[in-house]
Write a protein that holds these residues in place. Structure first.
Motif, PDB file in Angstrom:
ATOM      1  N   ILE A 361       5.459   7.939   6.338  1.00 31.27           N
ATOM      2  CA  ILE A 361       4.113   8.424   6.679  1.00 31.27           C
ATOM      3  C   ILE A 361       3.966   8.510   8.200  1.00 31.27           C
ATOM      4  O   ILE A 361       3.505   9.514   8.752  1.00 31.27           O
ATOM      5  CB  ILE A 361       3.036   7.499   6.058  1.00 31.27           C
ATOM      6  N   ASP A 362       4.399   7.443   8.893  1.00 33.37           N
ATOM      7  CA  ASP A 362       4.312   7.449  10.368  1.00 33.37           C
ATOM      8  C   ASP A 362       5.083   8.621  10.964  1.00 33.37           C
ATOM      9  O   ASP A 362       4.680   9.191  11.976  1.00 33.37           O
ATOM     10  CB  ASP A 362       4.888   6.137  10.932  1.00 33.37           C
ATOM     11  N   SER A 363       6.201   8.958  10.327  1.00 34.41           N
ATOM     12  CA  SER A 363       7.043  10.012  10.905  1.00 34.41           C
ATOM     13  C   SER A 363       6.476  11.412  10.643  1.00 34.41           C
ATOM     14  O   SER A 363       6.837  12.352  11.325  1.00 34.41           O
ATOM     15  CB  SER A 363       8.472   9.920  10.353  1.00 34.41           C
ATOM     16  N   ILE A 364       5.590  11.539   9.663  1.00 38.41           N
ATOM     17  CA  ILE A 364       5.071  12.877   9.315  1.00 38.41           C
ATOM     18  C   ILE A 364       3.654  13.102   9.837  1.00 38.41           C
ATOM     19  O   ILE A 364       3.338  14.166  10.379  1.00 38.41           O
ATOM     20  CB  ILE A 364       5.097  13.086   7.772  1.00 38.41           C
ATOM     21  N   VAL A 365       2.801  12.098   9.676  1.00 37.43           N
ATOM     22  CA  VAL A 365       1.376  12.289   9.983  1.00 37.43           C
ATOM     23  C   VAL A 365       1.131  12.067  11.472  1.00 37.43           C
ATOM     24  O   VAL A 365       1.454  11.004  12.017  1.00 37.43           O
ATOM     25  CB  VAL A 365       0.512  11.338   9.111  1.00 37.43           C
ATOM     26  N   GLU A 366       0.565  13.098  12.106  1.00 38.05           N
ATOM     27  CA  GLU A 366       0.465  13.054  13.573  1.00 38.05           C
ATOM     28  C   GLU A 366      -0.607  12.081  14.088  1.00 38.05           C
ATOM     29  O   GLU A 366      -0.408  11.406  15.085  1.00 38.05           O
ATOM     30  CB  GLU A 366       0.174  14.475  14.105  1.00 38.05           C
ATOM     31  N   ASP A 367      -1.731  12.008  13.410  1.00 38.06           N
ATOM     32  CA  ASP A 367      -2.817  11.136  13.864  1.00 38.06           C
ATOM     33  C   ASP A 367      -2.556   9.708  13.366  1.00 38.06           C
ATOM     34  O   ASP A 367      -2.546   9.465  12.140  1.00 38.06           O
ATOM     35  CB  ASP A 367      -4.144  11.677  13.301  1.00 38.06           C
ATOM     36  N   PRO A 368      -2.347   8.751  14.285  1.00 38.05           N
ATOM     37  CA  PRO A 368      -1.969   7.390  13.851  1.00 38.05           C
ATOM     38  C   PRO A 368      -3.025   6.728  12.970  1.00 38.05           C
ATOM     39  O   PRO A 368      -2.686   5.959  12.064  1.00 38.05           O
ATOM     40  CB  PRO A 368      -1.810   6.621  15.166  1.00 38.05           C
ATOM     41  N   GLU A 369      -4.301   7.061  13.192  1.00 36.07           N
ATOM     42  CA  GLU A 369      -5.356   6.444  12.361  1.00 36.07           C
ATOM     43  C   GLU A 369      -5.285   6.945  10.919  1.00 36.07           C
ATOM     44  O   GLU A 369      -5.418   6.174   9.963  1.00 36.07           O
ATOM     45  CB  GLU A 369      -6.731   6.800  12.939  1.00 36.07           C
ATOM     46  N   ILE A 370      -5.042   8.267  10.806  1.00 35.57           N
ATOM     47  CA  ILE A 370      -4.927   8.837   9.445  1.00 35.57           C
ATOM     48  C   ILE A 370      -3.667   8.280   8.775  1.00 35.57           C
ATOM     49  O   ILE A 370      -3.675   7.920   7.599  1.00 35.57           O
ATOM     50  CB  ILE A 370      -4.902  10.384   9.490  1.00 35.57           C
ATOM     51  N   ALA A 371      -2.590   8.196   9.565  1.00 30.98           N
ATOM     52  CA  ALA A 371      -1.340   7.655   9.004  1.00 30.98           C
ATOM     53  C   ALA A 371      -1.575   6.252   8.454  1.00 30.98           C
ATOM     54  O   ALA A 371      -1.144   5.910   7.344  1.00 30.98           O
ATOM     55  CB  ALA A 371      -0.254   7.645  10.077  1.00 30.98           C
ATOM     56  N   GLU A 372      -2.289   5.450   9.227  1.00 29.08           N
ATOM     57  CA  GLU A 372      -2.555   4.070   8.804  1.00 29.08           C
ATOM     58  C   GLU A 372      -3.342   4.052   7.494  1.00 29.08           C
ATOM     59  O   GLU A 372      -3.060   3.266   6.585  1.00 29.08           O
ATOM     60  CB  GLU A 372      -3.353   3.367   9.924  1.00 29.08           C
ATOM     61  N   ALA A 373      -4.351   4.952   7.425  1.00 32.61           N
ATOM     62  CA  ALA A 373      -5.208   4.989   6.232  1.00 32.61           C
ATOM     63  C   ALA A 373      -4.446   5.438   4.993  1.00 32.61           C
ATOM     64  O   ALA A 373      -4.820   5.113   3.865  1.00 32.61           O
ATOM     65  CB  ALA A 373      -6.386   5.934   6.481  1.00 32.61           C
ATOM     66  N   LEU A 374      -3.370   6.197   5.196  1.00 29.86           N
ATOM     67  CA  LEU A 374      -2.608   6.713   4.045  1.00 29.86           C
ATOM     68  C   LEU A 374      -1.577   5.718   3.521  1.00 29.86           C
ATOM     69  O   LEU A 374      -0.915   5.970   2.516  1.00 29.86           O
ATOM     70  CB  LEU A 374      -1.883   8.016   4.451  1.00 29.86           C
ATOM     71  N   LYS A 375      -1.428   4.590   4.203  1.00 27.13           N
ATOM     72  CA  LYS A 375      -0.335   3.682   3.825  1.00 27.13           C
ATOM     73  C   LYS A 375      -0.639   2.861   2.569  1.00 27.13           C
ATOM     74  O   LYS A 375      -1.695   2.237   2.472  1.00 27.13           O
ATOM     75  CB  LYS A 375      -0.005   2.747   4.995  1.00 27.13           C
ATOM     76  N   PRO A 376       0.292   2.855   1.631  1.00 28.65           N
ATOM     77  CA  PRO A 376       0.103   2.066   0.414  1.00 28.65           C
ATOM     78  C   PRO A 376       0.588   0.628   0.618  1.00 28.65           C
ATOM     79  O   PRO A 376       1.644   0.404   1.209  1.00 28.65           O
ATOM     80  CB  PRO A 376       0.996   2.790  -0.595  1.00 28.65           C
TER      81      PRO A 376
END
Ligand code: NAP
Length: 598
Positions: A361-376
């Motif tokens: 997720i970190d490697s694909i999603v550019e916005d770090p906040e959105i990436a964090e929110a998507l983490k399972p």
């Protein structure tokens, strides 16, 4: 070390984090939090794929075997019956065609992410090469229809017909089947293949009934409204603000094409999905031509053998399903050598797997906040494993907003908006990717009452405790077989493999009865008791694992794990189960059945 890095490398911290995230999602109502598609919500279950106004004359007829359902359970049962030389059967299907799941689920980019070469159950028989490793829904639907055509099942099937009642007549020794087309069909044998995943459910959100915009469930996709087709290009959404509720297997697939078509897409996330790479690819015709007779069975057994923890000489399917099991198997071997606790070692493999997903997720999603929110934050097998090559990329689009409800779900739906945390988002269309009722009673899932001897319904018989022989036959419900039972039976991750085996078993029992002049069979009481004991003794249900999982249909929404889909499944695994039923057949089935001869 930053907090995030420390968390990924500290098993205790991860364990605590997983439990905290689970707790946010637990609901006192469990399965009752959802809304069924009846009464004012009945429109969400209507069939959008048939022309309205279908009528036909009702029939009164006799048949040897009545098969309920024209999905893969019913189709494979028909195939097995024909192979046994039993041609006098009738199929009843409420949809307008064969296919079951693949009739209903036509949403954009709908696919099965179990490999097509093993998921499509009769491709070796037909010699049909799938175009891709992971087939589109339409290709699977086409395969189902082809089975119908090749086996000449269309003439034997009543479509757009719902079974309303199935009742055993002890005097006649027949099942009396009634339908919503006023048919009365007397059948010697009945096979239930009505499938576990076909009754849509809606999220129980305050005010959902007030919404005045357009809305539909993913299993009844409204292409008339959206335009386009399974490949996307939904021109009807160009000027529409759309919200999709649900990020499970369905949401993950339909969100990317929705994002490409809608003016704006709101993705309502309660629990983040864990999505690994799928790596779909076209089929290599040279490889296809090299396959030797019997390849389907070998490949299907290899795949599910892997997933059952049985060592395999090679990994024929080699995808995200099998590679993680290879790691679990390796960990189990290591734990034997080192005398480490096997469960702990497996847990470490799982932490690593989920860490890889979070890194993905970190490697694909550019916005770090959105990436964090998507983490399972849960174990890989707490939910159905997901694979997709464009899901996370969707969140880099400007026209997509992730509404991360952090386990809570939406607060409210109004006439024209969805509301979360005091903020209102106006939308034109709501798409419910909220899944299906799983674990409901037999009559609710089937949509009809099944009455056996003594006028007892199957729900009444199973009140408090399931009782069966092999999960397929039930005392006081003579001449009846249940396909895709899972409970008291088995499951394979490639579900059509198990369906084929159970269908063949049911057909073999019918054939045995026909050959041996048996008019009625019923399960002996001691046989049912003995199988119940076997199920209890062999249970491998890991209650702690289930209880610590994020809630969902896999673990009965975090309630009594025994009621989860893994509760009271035969604990010896699918291959042992297949051997048990095959041996039972060979030994002569009268041992466990009370039979009446003609
Ligand atoms: P699902 O896995 O049950 O997912 C339902 C989704 O709706 C979840 O994300 C759930 O969130 C969400 N939801 C429910 N109530 C909500 C609420 N009040 N607010 C916000 N979100 C809410 O259903 P599905 O995605 O349709 O999949 C069902 C099954 O079909 C799969 O598990 C799989 O077996 C099969 N399937 C397979 C494929 C494939 O082969 N790739 C594709 C589609 C479906 P929570 O997670 O928080 O509950």
């Amino acid at each position: 070390m930053s907090n995030a890095i420390e968390l990924e490398h500290n098993a205790d911290l991860l364990h605590r984090k997983y439990l905290e995230e689970r707790d946010k999602r637990l609901r006192a109502e469990g399965r009752d939090q959802y809304i069924g598609v009846e009464d004012r919500y009945a429109k969400y279950a209507e069939d959008p794929y048939v022309a309205p106004g279908f009528t036909r004359d009702s029939v009164v007829e006799d048949t040897d075997v009545l098969v309920v359902g024209g999905g893969f359970s019913g189709l494979l049962t028909a195939n097995a019956l024909l192979k046994e030389g039993i041609g006098n059967f009738r199929i009843i299907e409420k949809a307008g065609d064969f296919g079951g799941t693949w009739y209903w689920n036509r949403y954009p980019d709908c696919r099965c992410d179990v490999e097509s070469y093993i998921y499509l159950p009769l491709i070796e028989d037909f010699g049909d090469m799938p175009k891709e490793k992971y087939a589109r829904s339409s290709a699977i639907f086409e395969h189902a229809k082809k089975i119908g055509r090749e086996l000449k099942l269309y003439d034997r099937t009543y479509f757009q017909t719902g079974v309303t009642k199935v009742q055993w007549d002890d005097v006649a020794g027949r099942w009396i089947v009634e339908t919503d087309r006023n048919d009365i069909i007397r059948a010697r044998f009945v096979c239930l293949g009505s499938g576990p995943l076909h009754r849509p459910k809606l999220p129980g959100i305050l005010g959902i009934e007030k919404f005045k915009g357009h809305s539909f469930h993913t299993s009844r996709w409204d292409y008339e409204y959206t335009g386009g087709d399974e490949t996307g290009n939904m021109t009807g959404l160009r000027d529409k603000r759309v919200a999709v509720i649900g990020t499970g297997a369905t949401g993950v697939q339909c969100i990317p094409p929705l994002a490409k078509s809608a003016q704006h897409l709101y993705v309502v996330q309660r629990t983040p999905a864990a999505v690994d790479a799928r790596n779909n690819r076209p089929t290599d015709p040279h490889w296809w031509d090299s396959l030797r007779p019997g390849w389907w069975e070998r490949r299907a057994a290899n795949f599910d053998g892997f997933l059952a923890g049985i060592p395999q000489a090679e990994d024929l399917v080699a995808d995200g399903w099998t590679t993680i099991w290879a790691k679990f198997a390796e960990a189990a071997r290591t734990s034997q050598d080192t005398s480490d606790d096997q469960l702990t070692v497996a847990q470490l493999v799982d932490y690593e797997k989920m860490g890889d997903i979070r890194a993905r997720i970190d490697s694909i999603v550019e916005d770090p906040e959105i990436a964090e929110a998507l983490k399972p934050w849960y174990n890989w097998f707490c939910k159905r494993p997901l694979f997709h090559d464009g899901y996370y990329e969707t969140f880099n689009r400007k026209n997509v907003t992730l509404i991360n409800t952090d386990g809570r779900g939406l607060d409210e739906v109004t006439e024209n908006a969805i509301v979360f945390d005091g903020k209102s988002y106006e939308v034109d269309c709501l798409v419910f990717a909220s899944g299906f009722e799983i674990g409901a009673s037999a009559s609710r899932i089937g949509g009809f009452d099944l009455l056996g001897r003594k006028g007892l319904t199957l729900d009444q018989k199973w009140q408090g405790k399931r009782q069966t022989l092999h999960g397929m036959f039930v005392r006081d419900f003579p001449n009846l077989g249940i396909i895709a039972g899972v409970k008291h039976a088995t499951t394979t991750w490639n579900v059509t493999y198990m369906l084929r085996k159970q269908a063949e078993h049911f057909a073999a029992v019918v054939k045995y009865c026909v050959t041996n002049d048996i008019s009625v069979f019923d399960v002996a009481e001691r046989a049912e008791l003995s199988w119940g004991k076997t199920i209890a003794e062999k249970s491998t249900l890991n209650r702690k694992f289930q209880a610590e999982c994020t809630p969902g249909y896999y673990n009965n929404e975090g309630k009594d794990p025994e009621q989860s889909i893994f509760g009271s499944v035969y604990g010896g695994g699918p291959f042992e189960y297949f051997k048990v039923i095959e041996d039972w057949m060979k030994q002569g089935i009268d041992q466990d059945l009370e039979v009446t001869k003609k």
